[in-house]
Enzyme design. Structure first.
Site, PDB file in Angstrom:
ATOM      1  N   ASP A 120       0.855  -1.194   0.000  1.00 12.25           N
ATOM      2  CA  ASP A 120       0.000   0.000   0.000  1.00 12.25           C
ATOM      3  C   ASP A 120       0.886   1.237   0.000  1.00 12.25           C
ATOM      4  O   ASP A 120       1.742   1.390   0.875  1.00 12.25           O
ATOM      5  CB  ASP A 120      -0.911  -0.008   1.229  1.00 12.25           C
ATOM      6  CG  ASP A 120      -2.009  -1.063   1.106  1.00 12.25           C
ATOM      7  OD1 ASP A 120      -2.618  -1.158   0.023  1.00 12.25           O
ATOM      8  OD2 ASP A 120      -2.237  -1.799   2.076  1.00 12.25           O
ATOM      9  N   LYS A 124       0.111  10.065   0.930  1.00 13.85           N
ATOM     10  CA  LYS A 124       0.096  11.343   1.664  1.00 13.85           C
ATOM     11  C   LYS A 124       1.197  11.351   2.734  1.00 13.85           C
ATOM     12  O   LYS A 124       1.378  10.364   3.447  1.00 13.85           O
ATOM     13  CB  LYS A 124      -1.256  11.541   2.344  1.00 13.85           C
ATOM     14  CG  LYS A 124      -2.384  11.754   1.349  1.00 13.85           C
ATOM     15  CD  LYS A 124      -3.711  11.921   2.053  1.00 13.85           C
ATOM     16  CE  LYS A 124      -4.820  12.032   1.024  1.00 13.85           C
ATOM     17  NZ  LYS A 124      -6.132  11.682   1.552  1.00 13.85           N
ATOM     18  N   ASP A 156       5.314   1.195  -7.459  1.00  8.83           N
ATOM     19  CA  ASP A 156       5.251   2.126  -8.586  1.00  8.83           C
ATOM     20  C   ASP A 156       5.080   3.572  -8.104  1.00  8.83           C
ATOM     21  O   ASP A 156       4.648   4.431  -8.855  1.00  8.83           O
ATOM     22  CB  ASP A 156       4.174   1.731  -9.608  1.00  8.83           C
ATOM     23  CG  ASP A 156       2.811   1.587  -9.002  1.00  8.83           C
ATOM     24  OD1 ASP A 156       2.619   1.948  -7.823  1.00  8.83           O
ATOM     25  OD2 ASP A 156       1.897   1.112  -9.713  1.00  8.83           O
TER      26      ASP A 156
HETATM   27  C1  LIG Z   1      -1.595  -2.415  -3.256  1.00  9.06           C
HETATM   28  S1  LIG Z   1      -1.989  -4.039  -2.839  1.00  9.06           S
HETATM   29  C2  LIG Z   1      -0.940  -5.029  -3.898  1.00  9.06           C
HETATM   30  C3  LIG Z   1      -1.368  -6.468  -3.961  1.00  9.06           C
HETATM   31  C4  LIG Z   1      -0.542  -7.366  -4.867  1.00  9.06           C
HETATM   32  N1  LIG Z   1       0.793  -7.607  -4.321  1.00  9.06           N
HETATM   33  C5  LIG Z   1      -0.451  -6.800  -6.242  1.00  9.06           C
HETATM   34  O1  LIG Z   1       0.642  -6.314  -6.606  1.00  9.06           O
HETATM   35  O2  LIG Z   1      -1.464  -6.810  -6.967  1.00  9.06           O
HETATM   36  C6  LIG Z   1      -1.199  -4.224  -1.254  1.00  9.06           C
HETATM   37  C7  LIG Z   1      -1.714  -5.409  -0.508  1.00  9.06           C
HETATM   38  O3  LIG Z   1      -0.937  -5.596   0.657  1.00  9.06           O
HETATM   39  C8  LIG Z   1      -1.800  -5.969   1.712  1.00  9.06           C
HETATM   40  N2  LIG Z   1      -1.101  -5.630   2.949  1.00  9.06           N
HETATM   41  C9  LIG Z   1      -0.714  -4.411   3.376  1.00  9.06           C
HETATM   42  N3  LIG Z   1      -0.057  -4.501   4.534  1.00  9.06           N
HETATM   43  C10 LIG Z   1      -0.032  -5.817   4.852  1.00  9.06           C
HETATM   44  C11 LIG Z   1       0.500  -6.537   5.935  1.00  9.06           C
HETATM   45  N4  LIG Z   1       1.136  -5.912   6.945  1.00  9.06           N
HETATM   46  N5  LIG Z   1       0.359  -7.872   5.954  1.00  9.06           N
HETATM   47  C12 LIG Z   1      -0.273  -8.515   4.944  1.00  9.06           C
HETATM   48  N6  LIG Z   1      -0.818  -7.876   3.889  1.00  9.06           N
HETATM   49  C13 LIG Z   1      -0.687  -6.542   3.843  1.00  9.06           C
HETATM   50  C14 LIG Z   1      -3.057  -5.181   1.457  1.00  9.06           C
HETATM   51  O4  LIG Z   1      -4.174  -5.756   2.090  1.00  9.06           O
HETATM   52  C15 LIG Z   1      -3.155  -5.261  -0.061  1.00  9.06           C
HETATM   53  O5  LIG Z   1      -3.875  -6.403  -0.482  1.00  9.06           O
END
Ligand SMILES: C[S@@+](CC[C@H](N)C(=O)[O-])C[C@H]1O[C@@H](n2cnc3c(N)ncnc32)[C@H](O)[C@@H]1O
Length: 213
Positions: A120, A124, A156
């Site tokens: 994620d 911001k 990205d």
């Molecule tokens: C922007 S998405 C990208 C998902 C995938 N890797 C892709 O590239 O399509 C980021 C993902 O990381 C997960 N995520 C964020 N922090 C996490 C954490 N501490 N443990 C497990 N999942 C996490 C979010 O729920 C989300 O599904």
């Protein structure tokens, strides 16, 4: 925030459909993190597997290694479980959990690779503290990787890529190996970014033997 210094790196949970709930109940006993692998193979930990397309694709192309995919969002867990069933993959396990908790609970020098693809972005400035790629994360990942193991980050968001690079460059037990994406397929999130005009930055670091390398 959950406790102490634990920062939440993900967004609020999403709703789960009946189909996803059904898939999870049916498939976790087969592919859940509590199910042991039936062999001893190098282990890859992926944090934030999202909807799991890239996870399943990479696991299918890399049958000699096992993968533990960790995702906090239940819909993604359900989607990945269904992919594993459809592809009859035996080298992937899935945990619905915070990947940082899983990493903390993992033994020192037990991982062959840690993957974080498009965490994620928290664009911001006031949210930057939620970004996963912190010095504390690098410490944890470096400790859990075997010597020669790899940390692969992709993002990205240019400022996130710069942050990841500075964190790795500053770490005494990590050294940048390459900025090539290697065998990483285009992920779902990456595809959305490409459509919006963003471009991916990969960073692959290797776990050094000692601080001196
Ligand atoms: C922007 S998405 C990208 C998902 C995938 N890797 C892709 O590239 O399509 C980021 C993902 O990381 C997960 N995520 C964020 N922090 C996490 C954490 N501490 N443990 C497990 N999942 C996490 C979010 O729920 C989300 O599904």
């Amino acid at each position: 925030m959950r406790d102490g210094d634990a920062i939440r790196t993900y967004k609020a949970r999403r709703r789960v459909t009946t189909g996803q709930a059904e898939a999870i109940a049916r498939l976790l006993p087969r592919f859940g993190a509590g199910v042991p692998f039936d062999r001893a193979a190098p282990l890859v930990l992926e944090i934030g597997s999202g909807m799991g397309e890239a996870t399943a694709e990479m696991a299918a192309a890399d049958p000699a290694r096992d993968v533990l995919a960790v995702e906090v969002h239940t819909p993604g867990v359900g989607a990945l479980l269904r992919r594993l069933e459809d592809a009859a993959l035996t080298n992937v396990r899935v945990a619905e959990a915070d990947g940082l908790d899983v990493l903390r609970a993992t033994a020192t020098a037990s991982l062959d690779e840690v993957r974080v693809f498009f965490p994620d972005p928290w664009p911001k400035a006031r949210h930057h503290k939620r970004r996963l790629a912190t010095p504390a994360f690098a410490d944890l990942a470096a400790d859990r990787l075997r010597v020669g193991g790899r940390l692969h980050l992709a993002t990205d968001w240019t400022s996130y890529a710069e942050l990841a690079r500075s964190v790795v460059d500053a770490h005494p037990l990590l050294a940048v190996l390459t900025t090539d994406r290697g065998a990483r397929p285009v992920t779902r999130f990456e595809r959305q970014g490409l459509a919006a005009g963003r471009r991916p930055h990969d960073l692959v670091a290797v776990r050094l033997r000692t601080a001196a390398g």
